[in-house]
Design a protein around this motif. Structure first.
Motif, short mmCIF file in Angstrom:
data_model
loop_
_atom_site.label_atom_id
_atom_site.label_comp_id
_atom_site.label_asym_id
_atom_site.label_seq_id
_atom_site.Cartn_x
_atom_site.Cartn_y
_atom_site.Cartn_z
N ILE A 9 0.85 -1.19 0.00
CA ILE A 9 0.00 0.00 0.00
C ILE A 9 0.89 1.24 0.00
O ILE A 9 0.57 2.23 -0.61
CB ILE A 9 -0.96 -0.01 1.21
N GLY A 10 2.00 1.17 0.64
CA GLY A 10 2.90 2.33 0.71
C GLY A 10 2.61 3.17 1.93
O GLY A 10 1.50 3.19 2.45
N SER A 11 3.61 3.86 2.38
CA SER A 11 3.47 4.73 3.55
C SER A 11 2.44 5.81 3.28
O SER A 11 2.62 6.63 2.37
CB SER A 11 4.81 5.39 3.88
N ASN B 234 8.45 7.03 -2.74
CA ASN B 234 7.98 6.37 -1.52
C ASN B 234 8.93 5.21 -1.21
O ASN B 234 9.13 4.34 -2.05
CB ASN B 234 6.56 5.85 -1.73
N PRO B 235 9.51 5.17 -0.02
CA PRO B 235 10.45 4.10 0.32
C PRO B 235 9.84 2.71 0.19
O PRO B 235 10.54 1.76 -0.17
CB PRO B 235 10.84 4.39 1.77
N VAL C 94 11.28 -0.51 -1.99
CA VAL C 94 11.49 -1.85 -1.44
C VAL C 94 10.85 -2.89 -2.35
O VAL C 94 11.45 -3.93 -2.64
CB VAL C 94 10.93 -1.95 0.00
N MET C 95 9.66 -2.62 -2.84
CA MET C 95 8.99 -3.57 -3.74
C MET C 95 9.75 -3.72 -5.05
O MET C 95 9.85 -4.83 -5.59
CB MET C 95 7.55 -3.14 -4.04
N MET D 219 7.50 -10.56 -11.82
CA MET D 219 6.39 -10.25 -10.92
C MET D 219 5.74 -8.92 -11.28
O MET D 219 6.43 -7.95 -11.60
CB MET D 219 6.88 -10.13 -9.48
N GLU D 220 4.42 -8.88 -11.24
CA GLU D 220 3.72 -7.60 -11.32
C GLU D 220 3.91 -6.88 -10.00
O GLU D 220 4.19 -7.50 -8.97
CB GLU D 220 2.23 -7.84 -11.58
N LEU D 221 3.76 -5.56 -10.03
CA LEU D 221 3.84 -4.76 -8.81
C LEU D 221 2.51 -4.05 -8.59
O LEU D 221 2.09 -3.23 -9.41
CB LEU D 221 4.95 -3.71 -8.90
N SER D 222 1.86 -4.37 -7.51
CA SER D 222 0.62 -3.71 -7.12
C SER D 222 0.99 -2.72 -6.02
O SER D 222 1.28 -3.12 -4.89
CB SER D 222 -0.40 -4.73 -6.63
N MET D 223 1.01 -1.45 -6.39
CA MET D 223 1.43 -0.41 -5.45
C MET D 223 0.57 0.81 -5.70
O MET D 223 0.22 1.11 -6.83
CB MET D 223 2.89 -0.01 -5.67
#
Length: 105
Positions: free
Chosen positions: A34-36, A46-47, A51-52, A67-71
């Motif tokens: 989700i992120g900070s 966003n840190p 990381v992701m 991998m897909e990234l869901s962010m």
């Protein structure tokens, strides 16, 4: 309040390996954060998104999986896309804020 959490990023690679070797009916398609929520994009990426990205790169390099990234969510999806998100969650933008459920008695 209820806290939500997931896999510690340091355990990402081993978790994906475990799912691959021990869970034949599951296929890992991507990674999610989700992120900070308090992050100010004016201060840089966003840190949690960074990381992701590192987890994604490690899984790709070590296991050969893309991998897909869901962010990102309604408030920060543009920044998430800039950081490589392939999926974003826009529920609040589309449907408005959810009503909070009353606290259990």
């Amino acid at each position: 309040t209820t806290a939500k959490s997931g896999v510690n990023p340091a355990d990402c690679l081993e978790t994906v390996r475990h799912v691959q070797s021990s869970c034949p009916n599951l296929v890992v398609k991507g990674l999610m954060t989700i992120g900070s929520p308090d992050h100010d994009p004016e201060t840089g990426p966003n840190p949690d998104f960074l990381v992701m990205q590192r987890c994604q790169a490690e899984v790709r390099e070590r296991l050969g999986l893309d991998m897909e990234l869901s962010m990102g969510m309604s408030d920060d999806y543009e920044h998430a896309v800039e950081q490589g998100a392939t999926n974003v969650r826009l529920g609040s933008s589309l449907f408005g804020a959810r009503e909070r459920k009353p606290a259990a008695a």
